[in-house]
Scaffold this motif. Structure first.
Motif, mmCIF file in Angstrom:
data_model
loop_
_atom_site.group_PDB
_atom_site.id
_atom_site.type_symbol
_atom_site.label_atom_id
_atom_site.label_comp_id
_atom_site.label_asym_id
_atom_site.label_seq_id
_atom_site.Cartn_x
_atom_site.Cartn_y
_atom_site.Cartn_z
ATOM 1 N N ALA A 173 0.887 -1.093 -0.112
ATOM 2 C CA ALA A 173 0.059 -0.028 -0.096
ATOM 3 C C ALA A 173 0.998 1.247 -0.140
ATOM 4 O O ALA A 173 2.031 1.390 0.493
ATOM 5 C CB ALA A 173 -0.965 -0.028 1.284
ATOM 6 N N VAL A 190 -4.529 5.731 2.918
ATOM 7 C CA VAL A 190 -4.143 4.899 1.718
ATOM 8 C C VAL A 190 -4.448 5.299 0.441
ATOM 9 O O VAL A 190 -5.784 5.755 0.317
ATOM 10 C CB VAL A 190 -4.783 3.354 1.809
ATOM 11 N N CYS A 207 -3.311 0.336 -3.117
ATOM 12 C CA CYS A 207 -3.036 -0.837 -2.626
ATOM 13 C C CYS A 207 -3.192 -1.961 -3.438
ATOM 14 O O CYS A 207 -3.659 -1.755 -4.634
ATOM 15 C CB CYS A 207 -3.967 -1.192 -1.397
#
Length: 604
Positions: free
Chosen positions: A92, A101, A104
């Motif tokens: 990620a 994030v 990923c």
């Protein structure tokens, strides 16, 4: 006509303008797409056509290159995304400012059982189990300070509440000024590894429990065996004295010169079968002694299980190590086939004797359990080749396919049933052999059996612990005053008989011994059991070292096993001899004499 005149007029351009247009088109063709020309004036249409044709070809070629490059780029991006999404590890990218994030891979989504929109744009800390919070905070501090995280063991949490054990590695993504703008997080699933470690710990705990039980059993067997063997030794001496007494009695002049008396004496002896009785008693004593010695060997081998984790490095003949293993498995092999030993003369090596014995126990048991038929054999052989010692354990059992050759040393891999093995024996054996600088190789074929080859260097790189040599030497010393300390009354009586040549004072337990010493500490030697309740040999030693330090070098310990960690550490830390029960009369007497001589020399 007007159109022709127009075309003709356009064709009549000055040489100067024609040159400028041709030059312009040439520059564009060469890639100078920003080139310009003042449109004033007229040009030569033929030259313009030629250069425009060249320009068209160049642009077509460039378009072809661009299309090929775009296709290659697209294929490369697909390959990258395939690798990224299908990598065994979880990846990620995290924005450094928002800590959310931004990208990923599919491996992470699959591991957590979530969709991409459930993680993109979400704080990375939401992925972790609450119990991992302290470790996550420590990892974050490490990233801030060093720009990386290496090998942090954490737990991710699925929406269902299940956890995934992971090892986290993080690296920084920096801009042209060196500022961290994002991070690459890599999680490696170590759930199976953690599970294996837990099983290995459980197996080790079971081995330790077995070891403690074995040590306790050995101790309980050794104590009665010790005084029985001591009594047998004294009985043998008494029988020899009785036989000599009868011979001397029958040879007295008062009897030999009186035929009637001599004949009466012989009748009495024949009636009571005295000579035969003495001979049979001597044989019985010898048989009992040999039986007790066999028990002593088995008990010593049994103590292998309690000493594997803590034993010292010693210089031991390799064949002796093998013999111990053969004793341990003899019964198991006997019920399945034959055990054949072919041991050549080989060098001694510095080793963990009982750990190395465990290796051969494991290999021999594997061989025995592979036998299938009345002609089953397990053979163990040893030889020396240059600076290498080679031990081969082979059987003619069922064998195994080549696909399993490389897996037999993996933890928990086993071809046996659940009741016959844990799959740890060979992996532990390989680890022990590597600790000694050696290697194990396997060769097997279905229906023909299996061969394990253990190769050990003579120089294992291990350093033996310095120990007082127990090799007795010299003639017996004069009569000594000994303090004999034990909590078993039978052992006290047996050893006092064994040591009847000396003046022996007995003390039933450590506390009693210290009371005697307070009254009179003038002893040539103190022979003391190490393991006693309430006041053991360690406490006796400590009290003597404080109050009567001149006796320290005159103490000889003995024990039947069941060492506590405290007692083991004590034996390692002092230079005093510690003998193993049961004690043999001849060895005990010579060791005591040797220690007494050494102590006497140190005081003169």
């Amino acid at each position: 006509m007007e159109s022709l005149r127009g075309a003709y007029s356009w064709g009549r351009v000055s040489k100067k303008h024609s040159t400028q247009i041709v030059d312009l088109v040439s520059r564009i063709t060469s890639g100078d797409l920003g080139a310009e020309l003042n449109p004033a004036g007229r040009v030569d249409l033929a030259n313009i056509a030629v250069e425009l044709n060249n320009l068209s070809k160049r642009l077509a070629f460039l378009e072809s290159d661009r299309a090929a490059a775009a296709s290659a780029l697209k294929a490369s991006e697909k390959k990258y995304h395939d690798l990224f999404d299908n990598a065994p590890d979880m990846f990620a990218s995290v924005n450094a400012e928002t800590e959310c994030v931004v990208e990923c891979n599919q491996t992470l989504l699959a591991a957590l059982g979530i969709e991409r929109d459930q993680i993109i744009g979400k704080p990375v800390y939401d992925l972790y189990h609450p119990d991992s919070k302290p470790a996550v905070e420590a990892a974050f501090r490490s990233f801030v300070e060093t720009g990386s995280v290496r090998g942090a063991e954490l737990q991710l949490q699925k929406p269902s509440g299940e956890t995934v054990d992971v090892e986290l590695n993080v690296s920084a993504i920096r801009d042209e000024h060196g500022n961290i703008v994002a991070s690459r997080s890599i999680w490696r699933d170590i759930t199976q590894r953690k599970h294996d470690e837990m099983l290995r710990r459980q197996h080790t705990d079971r081995l330790q429990a077995i070891g403690q039980l074995a040590a306790g059993v050995a101790h309980e067997i050794n104590n009665p065996a010790a005084f029985v063997l001591a009594n047998q030794s004294v009985m043998k001496e008494l029988l020899q004295s009785l036989s000599a007494c009868l011979e001397e009695l029958l040879s007295l002049p008062e009897i030999t010169h009186n035929p009637a008396t001599l004949e009466a004496a012989h009748r009495v002896l024949e009636h009571h079968r005295s000579e035969e009785a003495i001979r049979e008693l001597a044989e019985m004593v010898e048989d009992n002694t040999q039986g007790l010695k066999r028990i002593a060997v088995m008990v010593k081998d049994l103590r292998l299980f309690s000493r594997v984790e803590t034993e010292d490095v010693e210089c031991a003949p390799l064949n002796d190590v093998i013999e111990v293993a053969c004793h341990m498995v003899e019964n198991e092999v006997r019920h399945r086939g034959r055990l054949i030993k072919d041991l050549e003369s080989v060098s001694s090596i510095a080793c963990h004797r009982y750990r190395l014995s465990q290796v051969f126990v494991n290999l021999l048991l594997n061989g025995a359990q592979a036998l299938d038929g009345p002609d089953g054999e397990v053979r163990i052989s040893s030889c020396q080749t240059g600076d290498q010692l080679v031990v081969v354990v082979e059987d003619n059992g069922v064998g195994m396919p080549e696909s399993e050759h490389t897996r037999v040393f993996e933890p928990f891999f086993t071809t046996k049933g659940r009741t016959e093995g844990t799959g740890l024996g060979l992996s532990l054996s390989l680890e022990i052999v590597r600790q000694h600088g050696g290697s194990i190789e396997v060769d097997s074929e279905i229906g023909r059996g299996t061969r394990f080859t253990v190769t050990l260097p003579i120089d294992t790189g291990l350093q033996p612990n310095s120990r007082v040599s127990l090799i007795p030497s010299g003639e017996p010393a004069e009569r000594m005053k000994l303090l004999l300390v034990d909590d078993e009354p039978q052992i006290l009586r047996a050893y006092r008989r064994m040591l009847q040549h000396h003046h022996v004072v007995v003390a039933e337990g450590g506390a009693c011994a210290l009371d005697i010493l307070r009254e009179d500490h003038r002893f040539d030697l103190v022979l003391c059991d190490l393991m006693m309740p309430e006041c053991d040999g360690v406490q006796v030693y400590e009290e003597i070292s404080q109050r009567w330090p001149e006796l320290i070098d005159r103490i000889v310990f003995y024990s039947g096993g069941a060492f506590t960690p405290r007692a083991s550490a004590f034996v390692d830390s002092v230079g005093n001899i510690c003998l193993e029960k049961p004690l043999e009369s001849r060895l005990l007497l010579k060791v005591l004499d040797r220690v007494a001589r050494a102590a006497k020399q140190s005081t003169t």
